[in-house]
Design a protein around this motif. Structure first.
Motif, PDB file in Angstrom:
ATOM      1  N   GLY A  30       0.687  -1.091  -0.079  1.00  0.00           N
ATOM      2  CA  GLY A  30      -0.059   0.046  -0.075  1.00  0.00           C
ATOM      3  C   GLY A  30       1.101   1.622   0.134  1.00  0.00           C
ATOM      4  N   GLY A  87       5.069   9.452  11.096  1.00  0.00           N
ATOM      5  CA  GLY A  87       4.249   8.766  10.605  1.00  0.00           C
ATOM      6  C   GLY A  87       2.663   8.708  11.609  1.00  0.00           C
ATOM      7  N   SER A  88       1.526   7.698  12.003  1.00  0.00           N
ATOM      8  CA  SER A  88       0.560   7.908  11.697  1.00  0.00           C
ATOM      9  C   SER A  88       0.586   6.547  12.383  1.00  0.00           C
ATOM     10  CB  SER A  88      -1.452   8.237  11.568  1.00  0.00           C
ATOM     11  OG  SER A  88      -0.816   7.117  10.098  1.00  0.00           O
ATOM     12  N   LYS A  89       1.533   5.537  12.447  1.00  0.00           N
ATOM     13  CA  LYS A  89       1.644   4.618  12.760  1.00  0.00           C
ATOM     14  C   LYS A  89       1.563   4.317  14.059  1.00  0.00           C
ATOM     15  CE  LYS A  89       2.519   0.373  10.397  1.00  0.00           C
ATOM     16  NZ  LYS A  89       3.818  -0.317   9.955  1.00  0.00           N
ATOM     17  N   LEU A  92      -1.031   5.939  16.316  1.00  0.00           N
ATOM     18  CA  LEU A  92      -1.775   4.668  16.361  1.00  0.00           C
ATOM     19  C   LEU A  92      -1.817   3.952  17.886  1.00  0.00           C
ATOM     20  CD1 LEU A  92      -3.498   3.636  13.367  1.00  0.00           C
ATOM     21  CD2 LEU A  92      -4.394   5.289  14.520  1.00  0.00           C
ATOM     22  N   TRP A 110      -7.207  -3.278   8.622  1.00  0.00           N
ATOM     23  CA  TRP A 110      -5.609  -2.923   8.509  1.00  0.00           C
ATOM     24  C   TRP A 110      -5.060  -3.420   9.175  1.00  0.00           C
ATOM     25  CZ3 TRP A 110      -2.261   0.938  10.688  1.00  0.00           C
ATOM     26  CH2 TRP A 110      -0.429   1.173  10.597  1.00  0.00           C
ATOM     27  N   THR A 162     -12.060   3.520   9.959  1.00  0.00           N
ATOM     28  CA  THR A 162     -10.963   3.569   9.006  1.00  0.00           C
ATOM     29  C   THR A 162     -11.573   3.855   8.081  1.00  0.00           C
ATOM     30  OG1 THR A 162      -9.302   1.254   9.269  1.00  0.00           O
ATOM     31  CG2 THR A 162      -9.104   2.762   7.610  1.00  0.00           C
ATOM     32  N   ASN A 166      -8.413   0.970   4.031  1.00  0.00           N
ATOM     33  CA  ASN A 166      -8.022   0.120   3.658  1.00  0.00           C
ATOM     34  C   ASN A 166      -8.221  -1.372   4.550  1.00  0.00           C
ATOM     35  OD1 ASN A 166      -5.877  -1.412   2.827  1.00  0.00           O
ATOM     36  ND2 ASN A 166      -4.211  -0.367   3.863  1.00  0.00           N
ATOM     37  N   ASP A 194      -9.407   6.896  11.984  1.00  0.00           N
ATOM     38  CA  ASP A 194      -8.180   6.763  11.301  1.00  0.00           C
ATOM     39  C   ASP A 194      -8.487   7.362   9.996  1.00  0.00           C
ATOM     40  OD1 ASP A 194      -6.216   6.046   9.370  1.00  0.00           O
ATOM     41  OD2 ASP A 194      -5.661   4.206  10.032  1.00  0.00           O
ATOM     42  N   ILE A 196      -6.491   9.182   7.879  1.00  0.00           N
ATOM     43  CA  ILE A 196      -4.938   9.094   6.598  1.00  0.00           C
ATOM     44  C   ILE A 196      -5.954   8.158   5.234  1.00  0.00           C
ATOM     45  CG2 ILE A 196      -4.214   6.499   6.264  1.00  0.00           C
ATOM     46  CD1 ILE A 196      -1.827   8.124   7.188  1.00  0.00           C
ATOM     47  N   TYR A 197      -6.284   8.506   4.495  1.00  0.00           N
ATOM     48  CA  TYR A 197      -7.151   8.522   2.890  1.00  0.00           C
ATOM     49  C   TYR A 197      -7.810   9.456   2.956  1.00  0.00           C
ATOM     50  CZ  TYR A 197      -4.280   4.266   2.993  1.00  0.00           C
ATOM     51  OH  TYR A 197      -3.645   3.133   3.071  1.00  0.00           O
ATOM     52  N   SER A 224       1.784  10.292   3.681  1.00  0.00           N
ATOM     53  CA  SER A 224       1.937   9.572   3.125  1.00  0.00           C
ATOM     54  C   SER A 224       1.513   8.869   1.986  1.00  0.00           C
ATOM     55  CB  SER A 224       1.824   7.970   4.588  1.00  0.00           C
ATOM     56  OG  SER A 224       2.687   8.103   6.021  1.00  0.00           O
ATOM     57  N   LYS A 225      -0.156   9.364   1.626  1.00  0.00           N
ATOM     58  CA  LYS A 225      -0.774   8.897   1.103  1.00  0.00           C
ATOM     59  C   LYS A 225      -1.262   9.986   0.051  1.00  0.00           C
ATOM     60  CE  LYS A 225      -1.122   4.854   3.313  1.00  0.00           C
ATOM     61  NZ  LYS A 225      -0.429   3.693   3.132  1.00  0.00           N
ATOM     62  N   ARG A 233       7.625   9.660   6.883  1.00  0.00           N
ATOM     63  CA  ARG A 233       7.206   9.274   7.637  1.00  0.00           C
ATOM     64  C   ARG A 233       6.199  10.348   8.812  1.00  0.00           C
ATOM     65  NH1 ARG A 233       5.236   6.890   7.612  1.00  0.00           N
ATOM     66  NH2 ARG A 233       5.238   5.618   9.720  1.00  0.00           N
ATOM     67  N   TYR A 318      -6.823   0.409  -3.215  1.00  0.00           N
ATOM     68  CA  TYR A 318      -7.037  -1.001  -3.031  1.00  0.00           C
ATOM     69  C   TYR A 318      -8.422  -1.287  -3.461  1.00  0.00           C
ATOM     70  CZ  TYR A 318      -4.030   0.581   0.576  1.00  0.00           C
ATOM     71  OH  TYR A 318      -3.213   1.474   1.210  1.00  0.00           O
TER      72      TYR A 318
HETATM   73  C1  LIG Z   1      -5.558   2.288   7.205  1.00  0.00           C
HETATM   74  C2  LIG Z   1      -4.058   3.133   7.330  1.00  0.00           C
HETATM   75  N1  LIG Z   1      -3.594   3.518   8.357  1.00  0.00           N
HETATM   76  C3  LIG Z   1      -2.141   4.453   9.367  1.00  0.00           C
HETATM   77  C4  LIG Z   1      -0.924   3.635   8.379  1.00  0.00           C
HETATM   78  C5  LIG Z   1       0.080   4.677   8.474  1.00  0.00           C
HETATM   79  O1  LIG Z   1       0.157   5.207   8.044  1.00  0.00           O
HETATM   80  P1  LIG Z   1       2.020   6.178   8.033  1.00  0.00           P
HETATM   81  O2  LIG Z   1       2.531   5.221   9.412  1.00  0.00           O
HETATM   82  O3  LIG Z   1       2.747   5.759   7.108  1.00  0.00           O
HETATM   83  O4  LIG Z   1       1.163   7.613   8.814  1.00  0.00           O
HETATM   84  C6  LIG Z   1      -1.541   3.180   6.554  1.00  0.00           C
HETATM   85  C7  LIG Z   1      -0.406   2.555   6.158  1.00  0.00           C
HETATM   86  O5  LIG Z   1      -0.479   2.010   5.451  1.00  0.00           O
HETATM   87  C8  LIG Z   1      -2.521   2.755   6.683  1.00  0.00           C
HETATM   88  O6  LIG Z   1      -3.299   1.911   5.424  1.00  0.00           O
END
Ligand SMILES: Cc1ncc(COP(=O)(O)O)c(C=O)c1O
Length: 420
Positions: A30, A87-89, A92, A110, A162, A166, A194, A196-197, A224-225, A233, A318
């Motif tokens: 992704g 990054g958002s990861k 989260l 996800w 989400t 994704n 979330d 992010i998209y 990121s997206k 990041r 996706y």
């Molecule tokens: C649904 C979703 N959330 C969060 C992320 C994390 O993105 P990042 O850490 O690059 O902000 C992704 C990345 O694939 C994602 O698909």
């Protein structure tokens, strides 16, 4: 112990196959698959000398820009509600750590949500999504799932949504987002939305739980997206402007200060620039959305043509086809699970996708997550051409990939005849 993320793992397998000269169509990862525009590179170049640690939450400039960015998107926001991160990861993860209770997520979801809950020793409650869109538990199933979880001694505390989604590439309806937000309020859950998209919805805008449950909804997002800057990041979160939000922010800062300290200072300068919505950025994102929409639709058509059921893509890059209707034929080839299906597609037809089981679906469900964004090209030049084209699917490298996919899928389906 959680295994290496399934999405990153397939990326590595496919790359090693490609390195040995095998042709593989990479529909597994992704990543937004687009180059960095010069106007963004210039900002980073200029900001490179910024080498101080800076505040954990992010610079005032970056926080101001993010607050205004949200405010222009119908979510009135002050800078003190914003925290940046690499990054958002990790955000989260920090949120799941900082909020109380077990995690409720859609099924499919996800990959990292469940893995993060697992790393934190938290319980997980998966609730299937509806027929038309993913990312949000089906409201009709959510209440029962919460009651059952509570009856079983679990302690649901966080509902993760989400929107857009994704793995399904779809946007939940306003009605469903409202319904689940109201159930979250009724059960006193925190909502992590979330988003992010959110900037890559193909047409229109995505609904947000924030509208219906502002007092306990946290939004995560990043570049990121929308800007294809995954490797840079840049992520951020918005907490509510109330005591609950301030207390949560304190806990997030506690986690952040012990783990990542702050988002890299030059990246904060990039964020401040992009989030101020300059014209060239908005135009770039608009081209990006168009490309994602066109290519995802073309790939969708290929899966539907062989008889898979697949929600039409409405955001991001996706698809989530379901091969249930072809189960008998696939069984004859010893394909019984999504893992079998993904490995036959990769080994026999050179098509790299992820099994639905990686997204929390039962093994038996014959669903796949297909990412379409690595079709835009393998060189920067091809990717720019894809982005600027009015008809990207007729560009030779995309058209050839679509034919390769069609041949592979037809091969899979034709095989059923031979085995009957
Ligand atoms: C649904 C979703 N959330 C969060 C992320 C994390 O993105 P990042 O850490 O690059 O902000 C992704 C990345 O694939 C994602 O698909």
């Amino acid at each position: 112990m959680t295994m290496h993320s399934a999405t990153l793992a397939i990326n590595e397998t496919i790359r090693s196959k490609t390195a040995t000269g095998e042709k593989v169509l990479h529909l597994g990862f992704g990543e937004a698959g687009l180059p960095v525009p010069t106007f963004v590179l210039d900002v980073l170049r200029e900001a490179a000398p910024l080498n101080g640690y800076g505040p954990v939450v992010g610079s005032q400039n970056a926080r101001d820009a993010a607050a205004s960015w949200f405010s222009r998107r119908e979510a009135e926001t002050q800078a003190h509600q914003i925290i940046f991160a690499p990054g958002s990861k990790p955000l989260l993860f920090a949120l799941i750590a900082a909020l109380e209770g077990d995690l409720v997520i859609p099924q499919p979801a996800w990959v990292s949500y469940a893995a993060q809950a697992d790393l934190l020793g938290k319980g997980l409650i998966r609730v299937p999504v509806g027929e038309n869109a993913g990312g949000v538990p089906s409201p009709g199933l959510l209440r029962d799932a919460l009651n059952t979880a509570i009856a079983n001694g679990q302690n649901p505390g966080i509902l993760l949504l989400t929107v857009p989604d994704n793995p399904t590439g779809t946007v939940a309806t306003e009605q469903d987002v409202k319904a689940v937000a109201e159930i979250a309020r009724e059960y006193g859950l925190a909502v992590i939305s979330d988003e992010i998209y959110a900037e890559v919805v193909h047409e229109g805008a995505a609904p947000s739980a924030l509208t219906y449950y502002p007092e306990q909804t946290v939004i995560t997002s990043g570049l990121s997206k929308s800007m294809a800057l995954g490797g840079w990041r840049i992520g951020f979160a918005r907490v509510p402007d109330n005591e609950w939000g301030r207390d949560l922010m304190d806990r997030l800062v506690g986690v952040a200060s012990e783990i990542w300290s702050a988002l890299a200072a030059p990246m904060q300068a990039v964020a401040a620039y992009v989030l101020s919505d300059p014209k060239e950025v908005l135009e770039h994102i608009s081209l990006t959305k168009q490309l994602h929409a066109r290519v995802a639709k073309a790939v969708h058509d290929e899966f539907v043509a062989v008889g898979a059921i697949c929600r039409p893509p409405t955001a991001g890059f996706y698809l989530y086809p379901d091969f249930e209707s072809l189960r008998d034929h696939l069984s004859a080839q010893e394909i019984h699970t999504s893992g079998d299906l993904a490995s036959v597609l990769l080994e026999r037809f050179g098509i790299g996708v992820l099994p639905g089981s990686a997204f929390g679906e039962p093994e038996q469900a014959l669903r796949l997550r297909v990412a379409t964004s690595l079709l835009y090209g393998t060189t920067e030049e091809q990717r720019w051409q894809s982005l600027k084209s009015d008809d990207p699917t007729s560009l030779p490298w995309i058209a050839e990939s679509l034919v390769f996919l069609r041949d592979g899928l037809n091969g899979l389906i034709r095989n059923r005849g031979l085995n009957r």
